[in-house]
Enzyme design. Structure first.
Site, PDB file in Angstrom:
ATOM      1  CG  HIS A   1      43.334  30.660  -3.941  1.00  0.00           C
ATOM      2  ND1 HIS A   1      44.513  30.840  -3.260  1.00  0.00           N
ATOM      3  CD2 HIS A   1      42.348  30.808  -3.020  1.00  0.00           C
ATOM      4  CE1 HIS A   1      44.244  31.114  -1.982  1.00  0.00           C
ATOM      5  NE2 HIS A   1      42.930  31.107  -1.827  1.00  0.00           N
TER       6      HIS A   1
ATOM      7  CG  LEU B   1      33.611  26.555  -5.375  1.00  0.00           C
ATOM      8  CD1 LEU B   1      33.503  25.240  -6.145  1.00  0.00           C
ATOM      9  CD2 LEU B   1      33.063  27.703  -6.199  1.00  0.00           C
ATOM     10  NE  ARG B   2      33.377  31.735   1.419  1.00  0.00           N
ATOM     11  CZ  ARG B   2      34.596  32.050   1.833  1.00  0.00           C
ATOM     12  NH1 ARG B   2      35.429  31.111   2.252  1.00  0.00           N
ATOM     13  NH2 ARG B   2      35.016  33.316   1.813  1.00  0.00           N
TER      14      ARG B   2
ATOM     15  CG  ASP C   1      41.914  34.426  -2.038  1.00  0.00           C
ATOM     16  OD1 ASP C   1      41.190  33.486  -1.627  1.00  0.00           O
ATOM     17  OD2 ASP C   1      42.545  35.165  -1.259  1.00  0.00           O
TER      18      ASP C   1
ATOM     19  CG  HIS D   1      32.800  37.049   3.106  1.00  0.00           C
ATOM     20  ND1 HIS D   1      32.985  35.987   3.964  1.00  0.00           N
ATOM     21  CD2 HIS D   1      34.039  37.436   2.712  1.00  0.00           C
ATOM     22  CE1 HIS D   1      34.288  35.759   4.090  1.00  0.00           C
ATOM     23  NE2 HIS D   1      34.945  36.624   3.345  1.00  0.00           N
TER      24      HIS D   1
END
Length: 430
Positions: free
Chosen positions: A58, A61-62, A305, A309
């Site tokens: 989970h 990697l955006r 997870d 950001h």
């Protein structure tokens, strides 16, 4: 690409007796004592623990779409720094990974990075909108060979859509990984619903919103004879439902994040958005139940997870902040702190929960293998005696939103090997 020869000298294999491990041509060539180094590069590993390369089910990697938060390259560098040799990249990118084209793009970026294997996770529904099944078969048949599907970030809340997805992936032994969150019970939710949310006046995210979806989905999976995996399980009640489902012999697996093994909703009193996450930090009672469930195998594995950001999405007031925490580079230290140093797991247990089982759930070949001759040399060396405060300035990740800044955690990954090639050497990325 592999390096010719490496001799890891004197490592405690799975925390047991000291052994020399010779790596040659990408595989484990010999395990023993007083092995001849010959022309091999020698890694002196006395006092260190040798584990199979860690596998994360989970990871966010955006890329594509949010390269300001993370890229496949920076995310896999963070993975290597944390001891991971494989990660599963979640589908909530822009565009969403709901087609063969997007999952193949992510897979190829992973191959180009060279720091760890990247296995894309396909979306369950088109655009993560929950209305229409995505191209599950095409994503599986693509070069990426997708076996895990998830709308993570959103719940597949429609029971009919969930049933169809479970039926569809049976054909190729796929698994649906569910973000268990009943949306109507969590509208506007900011933190765990409980005493602290009541005191702070913040809208609560009740445990039943997770537990009700898990209960429904284990029943659906049993009904159609398919595989269901529960993402980031976070409550004591969820543990009991999964335990019951497993007692029935149903094909149910579950993961817990490092932060849910350590942190509680009491931290939200600081109003520091670094502690804002979905599912939210729960109570001390929940944390202890999760640790026990990971120890007894009710929870199968630890998954980070990892949710990077940019600073502006976290350096703001609580209500406006994004949910999520980075986790790849601190995961093993948190597991050592919460599970090994407390006596709940030994290092062989850590190898099982952070390598063997996640690789098995994802059907990921070549990872999570025994540390035996002939096996792929996907390896992690950790110094368990190391102690230092977490300093995100040194992270390989592009983002810095860690809840552990300044907190002293045990253990340090010193070396990571991907098929015999060092991706991390003495704590520095290769």
């Amino acid at each position: 690409m592999t390096e010719a020869k490496t001799l890891i000298r004197g490592a405690r294999v799975l925390g047991g007796e000291e052994r020399d491990v010779l790596v040659e041509n990408g595989v484990i060539a010999a395990v023993g004592t007083a092995l001849d180094a010959g022309d091999a590069r020698v890694v002196e590993a006395a006092g260190q623990i040798l584990l199979p390369g860690l596998v994360d089910l989970h990871t966010h990697l955006r890329e594509p779409g949010r390269e300001d938060s993370e890229t496949v390259l920076t995310g896999t560098r963070a993975a290597a720094a944390g001891g991971f040799t494989a990660v599963h990249a979640m589908a909530n990118t822009f565009p969403v990974a709901d087609t063969a084209g997007v999952v193949e793009q992510v897979w190829r970026l992973g191959r180009e990075s060279g720091y760890c294997d990247v296995q894309p996770v396909g979306a369950v529904t088109v655009g993560l909108e929950g209305a229409k099944l995505a191209e599950l078969g095409a994503m599986h048949d693509s070069a990426a060979g997708v076996r895990v599907f998830s709308d993570d970030g959103k719940c597949v809340d429609d029971a009919v859509i969930m049933r169809r997805a479970l039926e569809y992936v049976k054909a190729f032994d796929g698994v649906i990984a569910q973000h268990a969150q009943e949306p109507r019970l969590t509208e506007g939710a900011q933190m765990n619903e409980g005493a602290v949310s009541a005191e702070l006046g913040l809208t609560g995210w009740p445990a039943v919103a997770e537990e009700s979806i898990i209960a429904r989905d284990v029943l659906l999976a049993a009904h159609v004879g398919s595989r269901i995996h529960i993402c980031h399980l976070s409550t004591a009640g969820s543990v009991e439902i999964v335990r019951w489902a497993k007692s029935k012999g149903w094909d149910v697996t579950a993961e817990v994040t490092p932060h849910h093994l350590l942190l509680t909703d009491e931290l939200v009193r600081s109003y520091d958005p670094v502690y804002k996450v979905n599912p939210p930090l729960r109570t001390e009672e929940d944390v202890l139940a999760l640790r026990q469930a990971l120890a007894d195998g009710t929870i199968d594995c630890v998954a980070t997870d990892h949710a990077p950001h940019p600073q502006e999405d976290k350096d703001c007031e609580w209500g406006a902040a994004a949910m999520g925490m980075v986790g790849l580079e601190t995961a093993l230290s948190v597991v050592q702190h919460t599970m090994v140093d407390t006596g709940l797991l030994d290092w062989a247990g850590v190898a099982d929960r952070m390598s063997h089982r996640p690789a098995a759930i994802g059907r990921l070949e070549g990872h999570g293998r025994p540390l035996e001759v002939g096996e792929p040399a996907n390896l992690t060396l950790v110094d368990p005696a190391h102690r230092q405060p977490v300093d995100p300035a040194g992270f390989a990740s592009r983002s810095r939103n860690t809840p552990y800044r300044g907190r002293e955690l045990p253990g340090r990954v010193t070396h990571t090997f991907l098929r015999g090639r060092a991706t991390l050497i003495d704590g520095e990325l290769a």
